[in-house]
Design a protein around this motif. Structure first.
Motif, mmCIF file in Angstrom:
data_model
loop_
_atom_site.group_PDB
_atom_site.id
_atom_site.type_symbol
_atom_site.label_atom_id
_atom_site.label_comp_id
_atom_site.label_asym_id
_atom_site.label_seq_id
_atom_site.Cartn_x
_atom_site.Cartn_y
_atom_site.Cartn_z
ATOM 1 N N SER A 181 -74.625 69.743 5.425
ATOM 2 C CA SER A 181 -73.668 70.843 5.580
ATOM 3 C C SER A 181 -72.269 70.312 5.874
ATOM 4 C CB SER A 181 -74.124 71.796 6.687
ATOM 5 O OG SER A 181 -75.367 72.383 6.367
ATOM 6 N N CYS A 182 -72.199 69.215 6.639
ATOM 7 C CA CYS A 182 -70.898 68.575 6.883
ATOM 8 C C CYS A 182 -70.310 68.038 5.579
ATOM 9 C CB CYS A 182 -71.050 67.432 7.886
ATOM 10 S SG CYS A 182 -71.412 67.965 9.567
ATOM 11 N N THR A 183 -71.173 67.447 4.755
ATOM 12 C CA THR A 183 -70.724 66.950 3.449
ATOM 13 C C THR A 183 -70.222 68.100 2.585
ATOM 14 O OG1 THR A 183 -72.381 65.190 3.577
ATOM 15 C CG2 THR A 183 -71.404 65.608 1.423
ATOM 16 N N ILE A 184 -70.916 69.233 2.642
ATOM 17 C CA ILE A 184 -70.511 70.411 1.873
ATOM 18 C C ILE A 184 -69.126 70.887 2.310
ATOM 19 C CG2 ILE A 184 -70.985 72.884 1.617
ATOM 20 C CD1 ILE A 184 -73.977 72.124 1.489
ATOM 21 N N THR A 186 -66.740 69.162 3.567
ATOM 22 C CA THR A 186 -65.753 68.215 3.062
ATOM 23 C C THR A 186 -65.527 68.415 1.570
ATOM 24 O OG1 THR A 186 -66.452 66.611 4.738
ATOM 25 C CG2 THR A 186 -65.173 65.770 2.894
ATOM 26 N N ALA A 187 -66.620 68.612 0.817
ATOM 27 C CA ALA A 187 -66.515 68.796 -0.636
ATOM 28 C C ALA A 187 -65.768 70.071 -0.986
ATOM 29 C CB ALA A 187 -67.911 68.808 -1.256
ATOM 30 N N GLN A 188 -65.945 71.110 -0.189
ATOM 31 C CA GLN A 188 -65.279 72.380 -0.463
ATOM 32 C C GLN A 188 -63.759 72.264 -0.414
ATOM 33 O OE1 GLN A 188 -67.229 74.936 2.437
ATOM 34 N NE2 GLN A 188 -68.335 76.003 0.831
ATOM 35 N N LYS A 189 -63.251 71.340 0.392
ATOM 36 C CA LYS A 189 -61.803 71.151 0.485
ATOM 37 C C LYS A 189 -61.238 70.627 -0.833
ATOM 38 C CE LYS A 189 -61.846 72.339 4.797
ATOM 39 N NZ LYS A 189 -61.335 73.662 5.220
ATOM 40 N N VAL A 190 -62.102 69.948 -1.595
ATOM 41 C CA VAL A 190 -61.656 69.357 -2.860
ATOM 42 C C VAL A 190 -61.963 70.270 -4.035
ATOM 43 C CG1 VAL A 190 -61.909 67.378 -4.405
ATOM 44 C CG2 VAL A 190 -62.016 67.046 -1.920
ATOM 45 N N SER A 191 -63.211 70.761 -4.100
ATOM 46 C CA SER A 191 -63.648 71.509 -5.288
ATOM 47 C C SER A 191 -63.428 73.006 -5.196
ATOM 48 C CB SER A 191 -65.137 71.252 -5.514
ATOM 49 O OG SER A 191 -65.902 71.805 -4.454
ATOM 50 N N GLN A 192 -63.264 73.526 -3.989
ATOM 51 C CA GLN A 192 -63.112 74.967 -3.762
ATOM 52 C C GLN A 192 -64.350 75.757 -4.198
ATOM 53 O OE1 GLN A 192 -60.370 76.133 -2.097
ATOM 54 N NE2 GLN A 192 -59.840 73.970 -1.951
ATOM 55 N N LEU A 262 -66.135 61.612 8.839
ATOM 56 C CA LEU A 262 -66.113 63.053 9.128
ATOM 57 C C LEU A 262 -65.056 63.364 10.181
ATOM 58 C CD1 LEU A 262 -69.922 63.954 9.227
ATOM 59 C CD2 LEU A 262 -68.256 64.678 7.511
ATOM 60 N N ALA A 263 -64.973 62.508 11.207
ATOM 61 C CA ALA A 263 -63.957 62.707 12.248
ATOM 62 C C ALA A 263 -62.551 62.524 11.662
ATOM 63 C CB ALA A 263 -64.183 61.731 13.398
ATOM 64 N N VAL A 264 -62.395 61.554 10.766
ATOM 65 C CA VAL A 264 -61.095 61.354 10.100
ATOM 66 C C VAL A 264 -60.750 62.585 9.266
ATOM 67 C CG1 VAL A 264 -59.896 60.036 8.305
ATOM 68 C CG2 VAL A 264 -61.181 58.836 10.086
ATOM 69 N N ASN A 265 -61.742 63.153 8.560
ATOM 70 C CA ASN A 265 -61.491 64.348 7.752
ATOM 71 C C ASN A 265 -60.991 65.509 8.602
ATOM 72 O OD1 ASN A 265 -62.130 63.253 5.262
ATOM 73 N ND2 ASN A 265 -64.297 63.751 5.428
ATOM 74 N N TYR A 266 -61.531 65.623 9.814
ATOM 75 C CA TYR A 266 -61.026 66.652 10.725
ATOM 76 C C TYR A 266 -59.548 66.407 11.014
ATOM 77 C CZ TYR A 266 -60.156 69.349 14.950
ATOM 78 O OH TYR A 266 -59.610 70.221 15.871
#
Length: 463
Positions: A181-184, A186-192, A262-266
């Protein structure tokens, strides 16, 4: 032949695995065909030839004095390809613990005198394991399942370990679901794209209500998910950092690296909202991961991580640290792109410091197949020529840049962004000195344009 699946797979086998593969092919348990062994030896000796490895040439070596037979050649290739696939499966199996498979085999063969000590040994291995990620809990589930399958056939009454089975399985499922779910997120920020993880909200509610101490595999991803999905609630991020620090060693290195990312993505989310203090936080996370040897995998540092770390250091104007970082990790860049990536990133550093001549010298020696890297390098060169008043070189670059954009396919929105940059740069260069009206009109056009690469720089030059 170099385009065959056989050669494609063969090229991935390196180092000690070549010696293992040779022993594998010579084992009569796996292979009894001598022509397959000869094909392997020929490929190994001539792999560097690449495009010269025609099927006809290989056939002539395997079967000297025999007329070429495509069916016979395909058969030998098929058998070697099949054995290579079997070998890579075997190697993957050897890299894992064999205890679960041994225990299961002994149970199925109804050998209690051997099963029980094997089961106890497996339990000791699990109890002593340092890694406690979702995979660990899946192994716990496998162990409890094997124990149940054995116990309920040995006796009909007494307590069974059904609760342990469901607890281990539930922990594994929750931990892995939260991780994905964390990966999802992150992916949503790119693919929408829209994703709806099944049962996730119910699981989060369950975790909020539970009074049990959550295992690391659950608690870390729980706060990672809550932080990424509720970025304005800083408490979640603070708890994520605390749990990463407390538990990172209980995850395999690759997964520990992903936790840091993940922390960097935040932090990147917060930076995109204009919160500049997160530049420092993101750089510290990268530095900590570097110190713990988490970012270099099999001797290789991702080119994207290399650039991301540099850009954060530049954002903090940590020039000396940035230069040392580029030097220290130059050797860890991917082999084929190492020199290009090093020169490109060093050029960025000089460019941001205003050392345009040094940046220009490096950029002229950079060639990339990657479109975005090419666009960035050419844009830096454009700005460098402008700042150094190298106008002849700048006009030549504008022409070649335009040709490059026209020839690229699949650029998406980048095409219009960079075409606008070239158009506005040409207009800026052709403005007569003192033409205030022309400058005002160009400024208005740049501001009104839907999207323009380097818009802030263009407006700065006009001002």
């Amino acid at each position: 032949m170099q385009n065959s699946k056989l050669f494609y797979l063969f090229q991935s086998i390196r180092g000690d695995d070549i010696r293992r593969l040779r022993r594998f092919l010579h084992s009569p348990y796996f292979n009894s065909r001598e022509d397959v062994v000869r094909l392997f030896e020929y490929l190994h000796a001539n792999e560097a030839e690449g495009a010269l490895l025609t099927k006809e040439a290989v056939f002539a070596h395997l079967f000297p004095g025999t007329t070429y037979d495509d069916g016979r050649m395909n058969a030998v290739m098929h058998f070697l390809f099949k054995l290579l696939k079997q070998f890579v499966v075997q190697r993957e199996f050897e890299l894992e613990s064999s205890q679960p498979y041994l225990t299961r085999a002994l149970r199925k063969r109804k050998l209690p005198r051997l099963f029980e000590p094997a089961s106890k040994k497996w339990k000791k291995q699990l109890d002593k394991a340092q890694v406690r990620n979702a995979g660990y809990h899946f192994q716990q589930y496998q162990y409890q399942l094997e124990k149940y399958e054995y116990d309920h056939r040995q006796r009909r009454s007494g307590r069974m370990n059904l609760e342990e089975i469901t607890e281990a399985l539930t922990t594994y499922y929750i931990a892995d679901l939260l991780r994905h779910s964390c990966t999802i997120l992150t992916a949503q920020k790119v693919s929408q794209e829209a994703y709806e993880p099944v049962l996730l909200q119910g699981i989060l509610t369950h975790l909020d209500r539970t009074e049990k101490e959550l295992p690391p595999a659950v608690v870390v991803y729980r706060y990672a998910y809550l932080a990424l999905s509720n970025p304005k609630e800083k408490t979640y991020f603070s708890k994520l950092l605390l749990h990463i620090e407390a538990h990172w060693q209980q995850f395999p290195p690759a997964e520990a690296r992903d936790l840091y990312l993940l922390a960097v993505n935040y932090c990147i989310q917060r930076l995109n909202q204009g919160e500049k203090p997160y530049i420092r936080q993101a750089l510290q996370l990268y530095q900590q991961a570097l110190q713990r040897s988490l970012l270099v995998e099999e001797g290789v540092l991702s080119k994207f991580t290399y650039n991301n770390i540099l850009m954060l250091a530049i954002g903090l104007q940590e020039w000396e640290w940035a230069k040392q970082f580029l030097e220290d990790y130059r050797h860890a860049l991917p082999d084929l792109e190492r020199d290009n990536l090093y020169r490109y990133n060093l050029a960025i550093l000089y460019f941001r410091q205003g050392a345009y001549a040094r940046a220009m010298e490096l950029l002229r020696r950079v060639t990339f197949s990657d479109v975005l890297y090419n666009l960035n390098a050419r844009t830096m060169l454009l700005r460098t020529y402008y700042e150094l008043e190298e106008y002849d070189a700048l006009f030549a670059l504008l022409d070649s840049f335009e040709v490059y954009i026209r020839r690229q396919k699949g650029m998406g929105y980048h095409r219009s962004h960079y075409q606008a940059l070239l158009q506005f740069t040409r207009r800026l260069l052709h403005l007569p000195e003192g033409d205030k009206g022309g400058r005002a009109q160009l400024k208005a056009d740049i501001q009104a344009a839907p999207a323009t690469a380097e818009r802030a720089w263009l407006l700065n030059k006009l001002d």
